[in-house]
Design a protein around this motif. Structure first.
Motif, PDB file in Angstrom:
ATOM      1  N   ALA A 124       0.832  -1.205   0.000  1.00  0.00           N
ATOM      2  CA  ALA A 124       0.000   0.000   0.000  1.00  0.00           C
ATOM      3  C   ALA A 124       0.868   1.257   0.000  1.00  0.00           C
ATOM      4  O   ALA A 124       0.583   2.229  -0.711  1.00  0.00           O
ATOM      5  CB  ALA A 124      -0.938  -0.002   1.205  1.00  0.00           C
ATOM      6  N   ASN A 125       1.933   1.244   0.797  1.00  0.00           N
ATOM      7  CA  ASN A 125       2.848   2.380   0.809  1.00  0.00           C
ATOM      8  C   ASN A 125       3.552   2.546  -0.535  1.00  0.00           C
ATOM      9  O   ASN A 125       3.819   3.672  -0.976  1.00  0.00           O
ATOM     10  CB  ASN A 125       3.895   2.207   1.908  1.00  0.00           C
ATOM     11  CG  ASN A 125       3.344   2.458   3.296  1.00  0.00           C
ATOM     12  OD1 ASN A 125       2.257   2.999   3.457  1.00  0.00           O
ATOM     13  ND2 ASN A 125       4.093   2.040   4.308  1.00  0.00           N
ATOM     14  N   GLN A 126       3.877   1.423  -1.180  1.00  0.00           N
ATOM     15  CA  GLN A 126       4.518   1.498  -2.493  1.00  0.00           C
ATOM     16  C   GLN A 126       3.603   2.172  -3.515  1.00  0.00           C
ATOM     17  O   GLN A 126       4.045   3.034  -4.274  1.00  0.00           O
ATOM     18  CB  GLN A 126       4.909   0.099  -2.969  1.00  0.00           C
ATOM     19  CG  GLN A 126       6.067  -0.504  -2.196  1.00  0.00           C
ATOM     20  CD  GLN A 126       6.421  -1.894  -2.679  1.00  0.00           C
ATOM     21  OE1 GLN A 126       5.564  -2.655  -3.135  1.00  0.00           O
ATOM     22  NE2 GLN A 126       7.695  -2.240  -2.599  1.00  0.00           N
ATOM     23  N   ARG A 127       2.333   1.788  -3.526  1.00  0.00           N
ATOM     24  CA  ARG A 127       1.390   2.415  -4.456  1.00  0.00           C
ATOM     25  C   ARG A 127       1.248   3.911  -4.153  1.00  0.00           C
ATOM     26  O   ARG A 127       1.212   4.740  -5.073  1.00  0.00           O
ATOM     27  CB  ARG A 127       0.030   1.721  -4.375  1.00  0.00           C
ATOM     28  CG  ARG A 127       0.015   0.340  -4.963  1.00  0.00           C
ATOM     29  CD  ARG A 127      -1.403  -0.136  -5.285  1.00  0.00           C
ATOM     30  NE  ARG A 127      -1.354  -1.437  -5.920  1.00  0.00           N
ATOM     31  CZ  ARG A 127      -1.462  -2.598  -5.299  1.00  0.00           C
ATOM     32  NH1 ARG A 127      -1.665  -2.615  -3.989  1.00  0.00           N
ATOM     33  NH2 ARG A 127      -1.401  -3.745  -5.960  1.00  0.00           N
ATOM     34  N   ALA A 128       1.183   4.243  -2.879  1.00  0.00           N
ATOM     35  CA  ALA A 128       1.059   5.646  -2.500  1.00  0.00           C
ATOM     36  C   ALA A 128       2.311   6.428  -2.883  1.00  0.00           C
ATOM     37  O   ALA A 128       2.228   7.592  -3.302  1.00  0.00           O
ATOM     38  CB  ALA A 128       0.795   5.765  -0.996  1.00  0.00           C
ATOM     39  N   PHE A 129       3.482   5.810  -2.765  1.00  0.00           N
ATOM     40  CA  PHE A 129       4.737   6.471  -3.109  1.00  0.00           C
ATOM     41  C   PHE A 129       4.783   6.789  -4.603  1.00  0.00           C
ATOM     42  O   PHE A 129       5.124   7.911  -5.001  1.00  0.00           O
ATOM     43  CB  PHE A 129       5.914   5.574  -2.718  1.00  0.00           C
ATOM     44  CG  PHE A 129       7.265   6.169  -2.992  1.00  0.00           C
ATOM     45  CD1 PHE A 129       7.803   7.139  -2.166  1.00  0.00           C
ATOM     46  CD2 PHE A 129       8.013   5.745  -4.089  1.00  0.00           C
ATOM     47  CE1 PHE A 129       9.053   7.686  -2.423  1.00  0.00           C
ATOM     48  CE2 PHE A 129       9.261   6.290  -4.350  1.00  0.00           C
ATOM     49  CZ  PHE A 129       9.789   7.255  -3.520  1.00  0.00           C
ATOM     50  N   VAL A 130       4.425   5.818  -5.442  1.00  0.00           N
ATOM     51  CA  VAL A 130       4.419   6.055  -6.887  1.00  0.00           C
ATOM     52  C   VAL A 130       3.413   7.149  -7.240  1.00  0.00           C
ATOM     53  O   VAL A 130       3.693   8.034  -8.052  1.00  0.00           O
ATOM     54  CB  VAL A 130       4.107   4.754  -7.646  1.00  0.00           C
ATOM     55  CG1 VAL A 130       3.932   5.033  -9.143  1.00  0.00           C
ATOM     56  CG2 VAL A 130       5.216   3.731  -7.428  1.00  0.00           C
ATOM     57  N   PRO A 182       9.190  -6.674   5.861  1.00  0.00           N
ATOM     58  CA  PRO A 182       8.706  -5.828   4.760  1.00  0.00           C
ATOM     59  C   PRO A 182       8.934  -4.348   4.995  1.00  0.00           C
ATOM     60  O   PRO A 182       9.034  -3.586   4.025  1.00  0.00           O
ATOM     61  CB  PRO A 182       7.212  -6.173   4.680  1.00  0.00           C
ATOM     62  CG  PRO A 182       6.875  -6.815   5.987  1.00  0.00           C
ATOM     63  CD  PRO A 182       8.118  -7.502   6.441  1.00  0.00           C
ATOM     64  N   GLU A 183       9.054  -3.916   6.250  1.00  0.00           N
ATOM     65  CA  GLU A 183       9.325  -2.498   6.486  1.00  0.00           C
ATOM     66  C   GLU A 183      10.741  -2.112   6.048  1.00  0.00           C
ATOM     67  O   GLU A 183      11.042  -0.926   5.884  1.00  0.00           O
ATOM     68  CB  GLU A 183       9.121  -2.127   7.955  1.00  0.00           C
ATOM     69  CG  GLU A 183       9.996  -2.862   8.937  1.00  0.00           C
ATOM     70  CD  GLU A 183       9.327  -4.093   9.535  1.00  0.00           C
ATOM     71  OE1 GLU A 183       9.632  -4.422  10.696  1.00  0.00           O
ATOM     72  OE2 GLU A 183       8.515  -4.717   8.831  1.00  0.00           O
ATOM     73  N   ASN A 184      11.609  -3.100   5.858  1.00  0.00           N
ATOM     74  CA  ASN A 184      12.965  -2.841   5.385  1.00  0.00           C
ATOM     75  C   ASN A 184      13.146  -3.169   3.905  1.00  0.00           C
ATOM     76  O   ASN A 184      13.939  -2.508   3.222  1.00  0.00           O
ATOM     77  CB  ASN A 184      13.979  -3.647   6.193  1.00  0.00           C
ATOM     78  CG  ASN A 184      14.092  -3.164   7.617  1.00  0.00           C
ATOM     79  OD1 ASN A 184      13.847  -1.996   7.913  1.00  0.00           O
ATOM     80  ND2 ASN A 184      14.454  -4.060   8.522  1.00  0.00           N
ATOM     81  N   LEU A 185      12.444  -4.188   3.406  1.00  0.00           N
ATOM     82  CA  LEU A 185      12.658  -4.610   2.020  1.00  0.00           C
ATOM     83  C   LEU A 185      11.471  -5.412   1.498  1.00  0.00           C
ATOM     84  O   LEU A 185      11.053  -6.385   2.122  1.00  0.00           O
ATOM     85  CB  LEU A 185      13.933  -5.465   1.920  1.00  0.00           C
ATOM     86  CG  LEU A 185      14.245  -6.062   0.551  1.00  0.00           C
ATOM     87  CD1 LEU A 185      14.548  -4.964  -0.475  1.00  0.00           C
ATOM     88  CD2 LEU A 185      15.411  -7.051   0.637  1.00  0.00           C
TER      89      LEU A 185
END
Length: 224
Positions: A124-130, A182-185
């Motif tokens: 979810a954070n990855q989608r928000a980052f993009v 997952p919070e690291n990689l």
């Protein structure tokens, strides 16, 4: 967390080693792909998100080789002391992880991020980052380490990172369990990067060219 992660990442790359030479080769290719796709001019404004405050050869590749560094703004999680000392002409801003970037919509012609997306903590954070990169830039060019490169970028573990179970076992044996969180990689495949990207994006291989086993992936998108 940014500085400890950077230090652990770069500690596996010794000065003047083969690993350092491969890193520089990969980042030269990423820069070439950036120039080919983005086609920046002397007036193009660029924001580089998530720069490293660990200064070694091959780090912060855009700032190190770009022809117009004064047109770059940069932001990262740390105070940026080493970064600002290395690149005094570049404006640096400290940001908060997984929060809105402190820039208005379409503030920059181009937004870049190198080896950041895999560290933002969740899908979810990855989608928000993009989406946030797309908000502040008219063009987005980001790169990530590719999961299916024969040597895993953060641990130097060969081949076993292709599968979750074997990677977990290898990290446990090697004392590198932090990279299982997952919070690291969250390791990046082409299919996973595609799932995070805007519909009009181009996803491709970059870095050390080994076809589907190349060292890095890029995402390039242009806002409508």
């Amino acid at each position: 967390m940014a500085e400890p992660i950077d230090k652990e990442y770069y500690e596996v790359i010794a000065n003047r080693s083969i690993a350092e030479k491969l890193l520089v080769r990969a980042r030269n290719k990423m820069h070439a792909d950036f120039l080919r796709l983005v086609r920046p001019s002397a007036e193009t404004t660029i924001l580089d998100v998530g720069v490293s405050d660990v200064q070694v050869k091959g780090a912060n590749w855009l700032e190190s080789v770009y022809a117009y560094p004064a047109k770059i703004s940069a932001c990262g999680l740390g105070k940026g002391g080493a970064f600002k000392a290395a690149f005094p002409e570049i404006n640096y801003t400290t940001i908060v992880p997984n929060e809105r970037l402190p820039y208005p919509d379409s503030a920059f012609d181009v937004v870049t991020a190198n080896a950041v997306l895999e560290h933002v903590g969740s899908v979810a954070n990855q989608r928000a980052f993009v989406a946030e990169l797309s908000r502040v830039g008219r063009l987005v060019f980001l790169t990530v380490p590719h999961r299916y490169f024969p040597i895993e970028h953060h641990t130097s573990i060969p081949f076993l990172h292709f599968f979750d179970r074997s990677f977990a076992l290898a990290c446990t044996i090697a004392g590198k369990e932090r990279w299982l969180k997952p919070e690291n990689l969250i390791m990046m495949s082409r299919a996973h990067l595609r799932s995070l990207a805007p519909a009009n994006s181009t996803i491709g291989y970059t870095g050390i060219g080994l076809g589907p086993f190349s060292s890095n992936l890029f995402l390039y998108s242009q806002n409508a």
